[in-house]
Design a protein around this motif. Structure first.
Motif, PDB file in Angstrom:
ATOM      1  N   GLU A  98      17.328  33.824  50.259  1.00 33.07           N
ATOM      2  CA  GLU A  98      18.444  34.640  49.769  1.00 33.07           C
ATOM      3  C   GLU A  98      18.549  34.570  48.246  1.00 33.07           C
ATOM      4  OE1 GLU A  98      20.337  36.616  52.110  1.00 33.07           O
ATOM      5  OE2 GLU A  98      18.391  35.999  52.900  1.00 33.07           O
ATOM      6  N   LEU A  99      18.293  33.401  47.689  1.00 30.49           N
ATOM      7  CA  LEU A  99      18.305  33.264  46.233  1.00 30.49           C
ATOM      8  C   LEU A  99      17.155  34.052  45.609  1.00 30.49           C
ATOM      9  CD1 LEU A  99      19.092  29.441  45.917  1.00 30.49           C
ATOM     10  CD2 LEU A  99      20.671  31.354  45.570  1.00 30.49           C
ATOM     11  N   ALA A 100      15.986  34.037  46.258  1.00 30.46           N
ATOM     12  CA  ALA A 100      14.849  34.815  45.744  1.00 30.46           C
ATOM     13  C   ALA A 100      15.169  36.308  45.774  1.00 30.46           C
ATOM     14  CB  ALA A 100      13.602  34.507  46.566  1.00 30.46           C
ATOM     15  N   TRP A 101      15.797  36.760  46.853  1.00 32.49           N
ATOM     16  CA  TRP A 101      16.191  38.176  46.947  1.00 32.49           C
ATOM     17  C   TRP A 101      17.162  38.541  45.835  1.00 32.49           C
ATOM     18  CZ3 TRP A 101      21.453  39.185  48.215  1.00 32.49           C
ATOM     19  CH2 TRP A 101      21.790  40.548  48.246  1.00 32.49           C
ATOM     20  N   LEU A 102      18.148  37.701  45.594  1.00 24.33           N
ATOM     21  CA  LEU A 102      19.162  38.009  44.587  1.00 24.33           C
ATOM     22  C   LEU A 102      18.563  38.016  43.189  1.00 24.33           C
ATOM     23  CD1 LEU A 102      22.076  38.540  43.841  1.00 24.33           C
ATOM     24  CD2 LEU A 102      22.493  36.078  43.897  1.00 24.33           C
ATOM     25  N   SER A 103      17.740  37.021  42.876  1.00 28.17           N
ATOM     26  CA  SER A 103      17.127  36.968  41.552  1.00 28.17           C
ATOM     27  C   SER A 103      16.240  38.181  41.302  1.00 28.17           C
ATOM     28  CB  SER A 103      16.313  35.677  41.418  1.00 28.17           C
ATOM     29  OG  SER A 103      15.659  35.625  40.169  1.00 28.17           O
ATOM     30  N   GLY A 104      15.424  38.545  42.288  1.00 33.30           N
ATOM     31  CA  GLY A 104      14.559  39.709  42.123  1.00 33.30           C
ATOM     32  C   GLY A 104      15.331  41.000  41.973  1.00 33.30           C
ATOM     33  N   THR A 105      16.403  41.155  42.742  1.00 35.30           N
ATOM     34  CA  THR A 105      17.205  42.378  42.679  1.00 35.30           C
ATOM     35  C   THR A 105      17.893  42.518  41.332  1.00 35.30           C
ATOM     36  OG1 THR A 105      17.594  42.283  45.074  1.00 35.30           O
ATOM     37  CG2 THR A 105      19.082  43.651  43.771  1.00 35.30           C
ATOM     38  N   LEU A 106      18.422  41.418  40.812  1.00 30.77           N
ATOM     39  CA  LEU A 106      19.134  41.479  39.536  1.00 30.77           C
ATOM     40  C   LEU A 106      18.194  41.676  38.354  1.00 30.77           C
ATOM     41  CD1 LEU A 106      21.794  38.636  39.988  1.00 30.77           C
ATOM     42  CD2 LEU A 106      22.134  41.102  40.154  1.00 30.77           C
ATOM     43  N   GLY A 107      16.918  41.318  38.512  1.00 30.36           N
ATOM     44  CA  GLY A 107      16.002  41.385  37.385  1.00 30.36           C
ATOM     45  C   GLY A 107      15.266  42.701  37.229  1.00 30.36           C
ATOM     46  N   MET A 108      15.302  43.575  38.222  1.00 28.68           N
ATOM     47  CA  MET A 108      14.461  44.758  38.182  1.00 28.68           C
ATOM     48  C   MET A 108      14.873  45.752  37.099  1.00 28.68           C
ATOM     49  SD  MET A 108      12.002  44.240  40.070  1.00 28.68           S
ATOM     50  CE  MET A 108      11.289  45.859  39.793  1.00 28.68           C
ATOM     51  N   GLU A 109      16.168  45.966  36.931  1.00 21.62           N
ATOM     52  CA  GLU A 109      16.614  46.956  35.937  1.00 21.62           C
ATOM     53  C   GLU A 109      16.145  46.571  34.541  1.00 21.62           C
ATOM     54  OE1 GLU A 109      20.699  49.006  34.160  1.00 21.62           O
ATOM     55  OE2 GLU A 109      20.837  47.449  35.718  1.00 21.62           O
ATOM     56  N   HIS A 110      16.343  45.309  34.178  1.00 17.80           N
ATOM     57  CA  HIS A 110      15.905  44.845  32.860  1.00 17.80           C
ATOM     58  C   HIS A 110      14.385  44.919  32.733  1.00 17.80           C
ATOM     59  CE1 HIS A 110      15.659  42.519  29.198  1.00 17.80           C
ATOM     60  NE2 HIS A 110      14.870  41.652  29.794  1.00 17.80           N
ATOM     61  N   ALA A 111      13.670  44.639  33.817  1.00 14.80           N
ATOM     62  CA  ALA A 111      12.207  44.688  33.771  1.00 14.80           C
ATOM     63  C   ALA A 111      11.717  46.103  33.465  1.00 14.80           C
ATOM     64  CB  ALA A 111      11.631  44.196  35.098  1.00 14.80           C
ATOM     65  N   TYR A 112      12.298  47.106  34.110  1.00 15.33           N
ATOM     66  CA  TYR A 112      11.874  48.485  33.857  1.00 15.33           C
ATOM     67  C   TYR A 112      12.221  48.910  32.432  1.00 15.33           C
ATOM     68  CZ  TYR A 112      10.756  49.290  38.778  1.00 15.33           C
ATOM     69  OH  TYR A 112      10.179  49.240  40.023  1.00 15.33           O
ATOM     70  N   GLU A 113      13.376  48.504  31.959  1.00 15.55           N
ATOM     71  CA  GLU A 113      13.775  48.864  30.597  1.00 15.55           C
ATOM     72  C   GLU A 113      12.816  48.267  29.573  1.00 15.55           C
ATOM     73  OE1 GLU A 113      17.449  47.773  27.592  1.00 15.55           O
ATOM     74  OE2 GLU A 113      17.861  47.956  29.723  1.00 15.55           O
ATOM     75  N   SER A 114      12.490  46.982  29.731  1.00 18.05           N
ATOM     76  CA  SER A 114      11.582  46.319  28.798  1.00 18.05           C
ATOM     77  C   SER A 114      10.178  46.909  28.872  1.00 18.05           C
ATOM     78  CB  SER A 114      11.534  44.816  29.095  1.00 18.05           C
ATOM     79  OG  SER A 114      12.798  44.229  28.926  1.00 18.05           O
ATOM     80  N   ARG A 115       9.757  47.274  30.077  1.00 15.56           N
ATOM     81  CA  ARG A 115       8.412  47.830  30.247  1.00 15.56           C
ATOM     82  C   ARG A 115       8.281  49.174  29.563  1.00 15.56           C
ATOM     83  NH1 ARG A 115       7.111  47.674  36.254  1.00 15.56           N
ATOM     84  NH2 ARG A 115       8.094  45.655  35.910  1.00 15.56           N
ATOM     85  N   LEU A 116       9.313  50.014  29.687  1.00 17.51           N
ATOM     86  CA  LEU A 116       9.277  51.311  29.025  1.00 17.51           C
ATOM     87  C   LEU A 116       9.209  51.141  27.514  1.00 17.51           C
ATOM     88  CD1 LEU A 116       9.456  54.385  28.982  1.00 17.51           C
ATOM     89  CD2 LEU A 116      11.948  54.176  29.161  1.00 17.51           C
ATOM     90  N   GLU A 117      10.012  50.238  26.986  1.00 19.99           N
ATOM     91  CA  GLU A 117       9.988  50.001  25.547  1.00 19.99           C
ATOM     92  C   GLU A 117       8.611  49.508  25.104  1.00 19.99           C
ATOM     93  OE1 GLU A 117      12.373  47.403  22.142  1.00 19.99           O
ATOM     94  OE2 GLU A 117      12.743  47.065  24.263  1.00 19.99           O
ATOM     95  N   ARG A 118       8.037  48.610  25.875  1.00 23.16           N
ATOM     96  CA  ARG A 118       6.718  48.070  25.532  1.00 23.16           C
ATOM     97  C   ARG A 118       5.660  49.183  25.486  1.00 23.16           C
ATOM     98  NH1 ARG A 118       4.402  42.928  26.124  1.00 23.16           N
ATOM     99  NH2 ARG A 118       2.143  43.042  26.015  1.00 23.16           N
ATOM    100  N   LEU A 119       5.659  50.042  26.510  1.00 20.71           N
ATOM    101  CA  LEU A 119       4.644  51.085  26.588  1.00 20.71           C
ATOM    102  C   LEU A 119       4.805  52.132  25.493  1.00 20.71           C
ATOM    103  CD1 LEU A 119       4.527  51.485  30.462  1.00 20.71           C
ATOM    104  CD2 LEU A 119       2.646  50.723  28.995  1.00 20.71           C
ATOM    105  N   LEU A 120       6.043  52.514  25.181  1.00 22.38           N
ATOM    106  CA  LEU A 120       6.245  53.506  24.125  1.00 22.38           C
ATOM    107  C   LEU A 120       5.881  52.939  22.757  1.00 22.38           C
ATOM    108  CD1 LEU A 120       9.522  55.356  25.177  1.00 22.38           C
ATOM    109  CD2 LEU A 120       7.132  55.917  25.670  1.00 22.38           C
TER     110      LEU A 120
END
Length: 361
Positions: A98-120
């Motif tokens: 359950e902790l793994a599920w929560l950590s992964g769910t909370l981290g996805m939005e920031h991960a996509y934002e950082s990835r877009l910035e990195r690629l651009l």
């Protein structure tokens, strides 16, 4: 013959040296992290005091609160993994996923934002094209242009870079929006409330085993360190002997572009084991944690490795979009190769850091 006096801390003397931290220290650490979780949850639910009167600083507070939630969740989960023999097995085994599920769910939005910035930023660096400003994310950590690659055709690349950037923006912004929605739904779900209730109980009562209060934590923490060292030993550090290793890139390419890169998984596993080792050290150090520069630098290199590998995968996925222009596909291909070279640069940085024997504080 003069009588020989052994050092009381020497195992041969039969005396036990200064007692190390026991299950009581583990319980204190878990209570502290549970309290941090509840504090961050209050900040997340009530940013700035009221929703209507939140200031600009308060508007950023939910983002910081979500990160604080993840920090405490990761540390609680790491304790449940490393010090599992000292905790009630039914309780820990039910809470860990359950902790793994929560950590992964909370981290996805920031991960996509950082990835877009990195690629651009990488597209801009490679082509000189200018893209709209993106929301500020985490430090990207890109390195210099890869010297091992032939210089791309600037004219063709500039033509395709703008469309490639727009395509990546659409794809990753949509993914980030979905991740945000998923996180909001998760934080309002009964599943999350059950996790939060378990952590709330943990803030006052830690389900230790009967022998935990007299069990030294060092052997379990040492086992975590040994697992890390064994995983590092299995890595191809000799292959990672140059910052932009074209040979490693060519031989490591996956025959199936839709599958993960074949060499990435062991490095991702080392990143996880390094984090477990660091968190175990925090439990041992208690309120006076020792910051090891070597471990921090190694962790930063592995974070760069993960970020570049995921960015390369997104560039490859975008290049498989049906009916895109050849110039756009070319730009995405150059971007993919650039990020795979960033992966090799991060591996080289980790290798250089890990082989240093000096440790700073």
């Amino acid at each position: 013959m003069a009588q020989q006096h052994l050092d009381p801390t020497d195992p041969r003397s039969g005396h036990v040296g200064p007692p190390g931290p026991t299950g009581e220290a583990l319980a204190g650490h878990l209570r502290s992290q549970a309290t941090e979780f509840l504090r961050a949850l209050r900040r997340y639910r009530d940013p700035g005091g009221t929703a209507a009167g939140a200031t600009a600083a308060g508007a950023q507070d939910p983002v910081d609160a979500a990160r604080a939630l993840r920090r405490s969740v990761r540390r609680i989960s790491a304790c449940l993994h490393t010090f599992r023999p000292l905790l009630d097995p039914d309780w820990s085994e039910s809470l860990r996923p359950e902790l793994a599920w929560l950590s992964g769910t909370l981290g996805m939005e920031h991960a996509y934002e950082s990835r877009l910035e990195r690629l651009l930023l990488a597209l801009h660096r490679l082509s000189g094209a200018v893209f709209p400003a993106q929301p500020t994310g985490a430090a990207v950590g890109t390195a210099a242009p890869p010297a091992a690659l032939p210089a791309p055709d600037r004219g063709t690349l500039t033509v395709g870079a703008a469309k490639a950037g727009a395509l990546l923006d659409r794809r990753l912004t949509l993914a980030r929006t979905r991740a945000h929605t998923t996180a909001l739904q998760a934080l309002g779900s009964s599943r999350f409330h059950a996790v939060a209730d378990s952590i709330a109980v943990l803030a006052s009562e830690v389900p230790l085993t009967r022998t935990a209060v007299t069990t030294d934590l060092h052997p379990l923490a040492t086992a975590a360190q040994e697992r890390l060292e064994a995983a590092v030993t299995a890595l191809p550090l000799i292959t990672a002997g140059s910052p932009y290793n074209a040979e490693a890139l060519v031989h490591g390419l996956s025959p199936d572009p839709s599958s993960p890169h074949p060499q990435d998984a062991p490095w991702h596993q080392v990143r996880l084991l390094l984090r477990l080792h660091r968190y175990a050290r925090e439990v041992l150090d208690g309120h006076n944690p020792t910051v090891e520069v070597r471990l921090l630098t190694a962790g930063q290199a592995l974070d760069r490795h993960r970020d570049a590998a995921e960015a390369a995968a997104d560039a490859a996925a975008a290049a498989r979009t049906p009916r895109i222009a050849p110039a756009t596909a070319y730009a995405l291909g150059v971007l993919h190769a650039d990020q795979r070279h960033e992966v090799e640069a991060a591996r080289f940085a980790f290798q250089q850091c890990w082989q240093k024997q000096t440790v700073g504080t």
